[in-house]
Design an enzyme around this catalytic site. Structure first.
Site, PDB file in Angstrom:
ATOM      1  CE  LYS A 129      -4.407   1.132   0.222  1.00  0.00           C
ATOM      2  NZ  LYS A 129      -5.578   0.348  -0.225  1.00  0.00           N
ATOM      3  CG  ASP A 169      -7.351   3.389  -0.777  1.00  0.00           C
ATOM      4  OD1 ASP A 169      -7.817   2.251  -0.681  1.00  0.00           O
ATOM      5  OD2 ASP A 169      -7.408   4.204   0.189  1.00  0.00           O
TER       6      ASP A 169
END
Ligand code: NDP
Ligand code: 2IT
Length: 448
Positions: A129, A169
């Site tokens: 991430k 995201d």
């Protein structure tokens, strides 16, 4: 729920000591370790191989300066992150979050959860991430582009189609991915599938935009079906009004439910007639305005300031699709009191540990994020396959594959929960099923 197993207790204490000041990361690790108790007891070989000590430590963490020039000619500096958490079953894979709240703790919790989520998808993807504390709100297109180019200038050294494949995201959609892809291609002189969520004219997959929200509803429909019910005729409360929320609302409506709320970080709208999604898409995807604008088109709807109030709206099913820890213990109790029977998570870690306690105590059907929102990254995996083949599949082909993957994720969660004596606890099932595949791969590859 507290950890009883001595080995896991000691491991958690070490994680807490080593990661002080990172509450979200510790929250995510605590939940996983808690549910792995029966696995640790049944599989001493995995403990001996040091799988657990290794899985809670990222393989690599990159933090970098992101300088860019705003429209007034001033230099701005943000902080960029990429946490490459685990590559046991495939290249690192996971989104990039652009939001002022981003810090190492948040990126690490997201990267840690991504390991198990990606494992559940059945596709070969490791966990990672990244993101930045850059705030896209109120920025011009030029500012967004200059930020994305600067961010990618450093990130490009660390990623690649067979190494680490970022995606969207919060705050990162098709526009941002486009600017980042363009910069990567220019720097490396390579046209590869290094990012997913790309535009359809340059290697993006059909149905990726819809995938997380649709996947959430496919998973939830399976969970409902296994418990003798369905979306049909149910009232649904959704938080958020971004990518995940919009397509969750669309699919829930297609399944015969009535969605009555959507929110943003300022407040929420309530429309007793059911949300007009074409209107939300116009406000959010085209005009990039606040959800309050809904009242301009639907003066009969209601708007309330503050996003927490959305959980006081009476519903059968709640789909949190905004951000972490958006449902606390108090909100969970209100949901239960108002008759809510199902919580299924589109956002990552939207429920606090206290909220989860409330769901379990009251026997709600609880679809945990790692399983329920895995449709987004699963479809990213399908985008990677199409890029490798240099082919593109139709919307129907991708959607059908996504549907199949979400069904198999539900089955994996259900089976693991039963095998490990926690029938109906899909959180435990998701953590165990996701863990076992990665753990076997880590053991087989030796101490690396
Ligand atoms: P978007 O940026 O498209 O939308 C985010 C939405 O959530 C907006 O309505 C935003 O409101 C709201 N929101 C964000 N932060 C907060 C906050 N701190 N408090 C209240 N509301 C907030 O993001 P996505 O829809 O892509 O992501 C939503 C969630 O789903 C995140 O948890 C993400 O990690 C998760 N997720 C996303 C996937 C994807 O494919 N995109 C895949 C799997 C999970 P505002 O505009 O006011 O900021
Ligand atoms: O949290 C997530 O799974 C995502 N933001 C999607 C990641 C991806 O690589 O598509």
């Amino acid at each position: 729920m507290a950890i009883k197993n001595a080995y896991l207790k000691e491991l958690l204490a070490r994680v807490e000591k080593r990661n002080q000041g990172e509450p979200e990361f510790i929250q995510a690790v605590t939940e996983v370790l808690m549910t792995l108790e029966p696995v640790v007891e049944k599989r001493p070989d995995l403990v001996e191989a040091g799988v657990l000590e290794r899985i809670v430590e990222p393989e690599r963490q990159i933090i970098f300066r992101v300088p860019w020039v705003d429209d007034r000619g001033n230099v701005q500096v943000n902080r960029g992150f990429r946490v490459q958490f685990n590559s046991a079953i495939g290249p690192y894979k996971g989104g990039l979050r652009l939001h002022p709240s981003v810090n190492l703790s948040i990126i690490k919790f997201l990267g840690f959860e991504q390991i198990f989520k990606n494992s559940l998808t059945t596709l070969p993807m490791g966990g990672g991430k990244g993101g930045s504390d850059f705030d896209p709100k109120g920025k011009s297109d030029g500012e967004i582009m200059r930020f994305c180019q600067s961010f990618m200038t450093e990130l490009s050294r660390h990623i690649g189609a067979d190494c680490d494949v970022p995606a969207g995201d919060i705050g990162t959609g098709a526009r941002e991915i486009g600017y980042m892809f363009g910069q990567y291609k220019r720097l490396r002189n390579e046209f590869t599938g290094v990012l997913t969520g790309k535009g359809l004219t340059y290697g993006g997959s059909l149905a990726r935009t819809e995938a997380t929200g649709f996947g959430l509803c496919y998973f939830t429909e399976e969970m409902l079906k296994a418990n003798g019910t369905s979306f049909k005729g149910k009232t649904v409360v959704i938080s958020g009004s971004g990518n995940v929320a919009i397509y969750a609302a669309q699919k829930a409506t297609e399944f015969g439910a009535k969605v009555v709320t959507m929110s943003d970080s300022n407040g929420y709208i309530y429309d007793a007639n059911g949300i007009d999604l074409a209107c939300v898409k116009q406000i959010k995807e085209v005009e990039r305005k606040r959800i309050k604008e809904y009242l301009v088109y639907h003066p009969e709807a209601k708007y309330a300031e503050g996003c927490k109030g959305v959980w006081t709206v009476k519903c059968d099913i709640a789909l949190p699709c905004a951000t972490q820890n958006e449902i606390d213990g108090e909100s969970a109790k209100i949901l239960v009191k108002n008759g809510c029977k199902v919580v299924s998570e589109g956002a990552n870690m939207p429920s606090t540990p206290e909220a989860i306690e409330v769901y379990l105590e009251n026997k709600l059907l609880y679809g945990p994020a790692k399983a329920a929102n895995a449709g987004g990254v699963a479809t990213s995996g399908l985008e990677m396959s199409q890029n490798s083949q240099r082919l593109s599949w139709t919307f129907e082909e991708v959607d059908e594959k996504l549907h199949g993957i979400m069904k198999s994720i539900f089955k994996a969660c259900d089976d693991a929960a039963k095998t490990y004596g926690m029938e109906g606890n899909y959180m435990a099932g998701a953590n165990i099923a996701g863990f076992l595949k990665v753990a076997e791969a880590m053991k087989a590859q030796g101490c690396v």
